[in-house]
Design a protein around this motif. Structure first.
Motif, PDB file in Angstrom:
ATOM      1  N   HIS A  50      -7.721   8.675  -1.000  1.00 22.21           N
ATOM      2  CA  HIS A  50      -7.564   7.460  -1.794  1.00 22.21           C
ATOM      3  C   HIS A  50      -6.460   7.665  -2.830  1.00 22.21           C
ATOM      4  N   ASP A  83      -9.382   0.503  -1.927  1.00 18.24           N
ATOM      5  CA  ASP A  83      -9.407   0.585  -0.463  1.00 18.24           C
ATOM      6  C   ASP A  83      -8.161   1.213   0.155  1.00 18.24           C
ATOM      7  N   THR A  84      -7.097   1.336  -0.606  1.00 20.14           N
ATOM      8  CA  THR A  84      -5.868   1.922  -0.054  1.00 20.14           C
ATOM      9  C   THR A  84      -6.054   3.422   0.170  1.00 20.14           C
ATOM     10  N   THR A  85      -5.748   3.876   1.375  1.00 18.37           N
ATOM     11  CA  THR A  85      -5.853   5.304   1.696  1.00 18.37           C
ATOM     12  C   THR A  85      -4.612   5.767   2.450  1.00 18.37           C
ATOM     13  N   THR A  86      -4.378   7.067   2.424  1.00 23.81           N
ATOM     14  CA  THR A  86      -3.275   7.653   3.178  1.00 23.81           C
ATOM     15  C   THR A  86      -3.721   7.867   4.624  1.00 23.81           C
ATOM     16  N   LYS A 111       0.829  -1.209   0.000  1.00 18.60           N
ATOM     17  CA  LYS A 111       0.000   0.000   0.000  1.00 18.60           C
ATOM     18  C   LYS A 111       0.865   1.262   0.000  1.00 18.60           C
ATOM     19  N   GLU A 112       1.955   1.235   0.732  1.00 17.68           N
ATOM     20  CA  GLU A 112       2.861   2.391   0.746  1.00 17.68           C
ATOM     21  C   GLU A 112       3.477   2.604  -0.634  1.00 17.68           C
ATOM     22  N   LEU A 161      -7.416  -3.577  -3.667  1.00 20.61           N
ATOM     23  CA  LEU A 161      -6.195  -2.840  -3.332  1.00 20.61           C
ATOM     24  C   LEU A 161      -6.275  -1.391  -3.805  1.00 20.61           C
TER      25      LEU A 161
END
Length: 213
Positions: A54, A46-49, A12-13, A43
């Motif tokens: 998003h 749903d990936t957020t900071t 994710k990063e 992926l």
């Protein structure tokens, strides 16, 4: 984040970094490492900071056309996720980026927004401040305002127009159905008459005329 640091970063990063840096090679590598379309979809959507943005927002806030183009090509990619703080869609984010750029960037910005709109971004979504994307546009950027308003008009009127070539066919079908129904009604009326004598015929004719009248 430097290349060495990315080696120890989570998937994710690395995704966030790819979207912030317009790194299509890294994005491709991560997508190809997924085992299914469902994994790719989950992926990317749903990936957020840590601030609640998003991936699409991160790319839009930097005007990263190439990465956005790749994201929009992925299966079931969400076009209108919301940021946690402002409730912005990625289209809001892209306009914030365009507003911060010099006028020379406007043609590029317009092309980016048009791609996003054509891919499914809503021109009518409001953020937490009650503002739609067009309301965020710099008043001096008339071209962008007109572009968004054109898509907004199209979305409002989608499905309201009938193909002129189809109209006669629809009319003909309706008329045919009406004629068929009339024939069926007359057939039913004929069935009521047994034809045994003149008085019965006269009564049947009277009832038939009354129905048609």
């Amino acid at each position: 984040m430097a290349g060495e640091e990315l080696e120890g970063a989570s998937k994710k990063e690395r995704l966030i970094e790819a979207c912030r840096r317009n790194n299509t090679d890294l994005l491709t590598e991560i997508i190809e490492d997924c085992k299914s379309e469902e994994e790719v979809t989950a992926l990317l959507n749903d990936t957020t900071t840590v601030l609640g943005n998003h991936l699409y927002h991160e790319a839009a806030l930097a005007g990263n056309y190439e990465v956005i183009d790749m994201l929009l090509d992925q299966p079931n990619f969400e076009c209108d996720p919301l940021t946690r703080r402002e409730g912005d869609t990625p289209l809001h984010s892209a306009i914030r980026w365009i507003n911060s750029e010099p006028p020379a960037q406007r043609p590029f910005g317009n092309a980016l927004v048009e791609m996003m709109l054509e891919a499914g971004s809503s021109p009518r979504a409001k953020n937490k401040g009650g503002l739609t994307p067009v309301q965020l546009v710099d008043p001096a950027n008339q071209g962008l305002r007109e572009l968004i308003q054109k898509h907004e008009y199209a979305s409002l009127n989608a499905g309201d127009f009938i193909n002129a070539d189809e109209a006669p066919l629809r009319h003909g079908a309706v008329m045919g159905a009406q004629q068929q129904q009339q024939q069926e009604d007359e057939s039913d009326e004929d069935a009521e008459f047994s034809g045994s004598d003149e008085e019965e015929r006269a009564e049947w004719e009277r009832r038939r005329k009354a129905r048609k009248g």
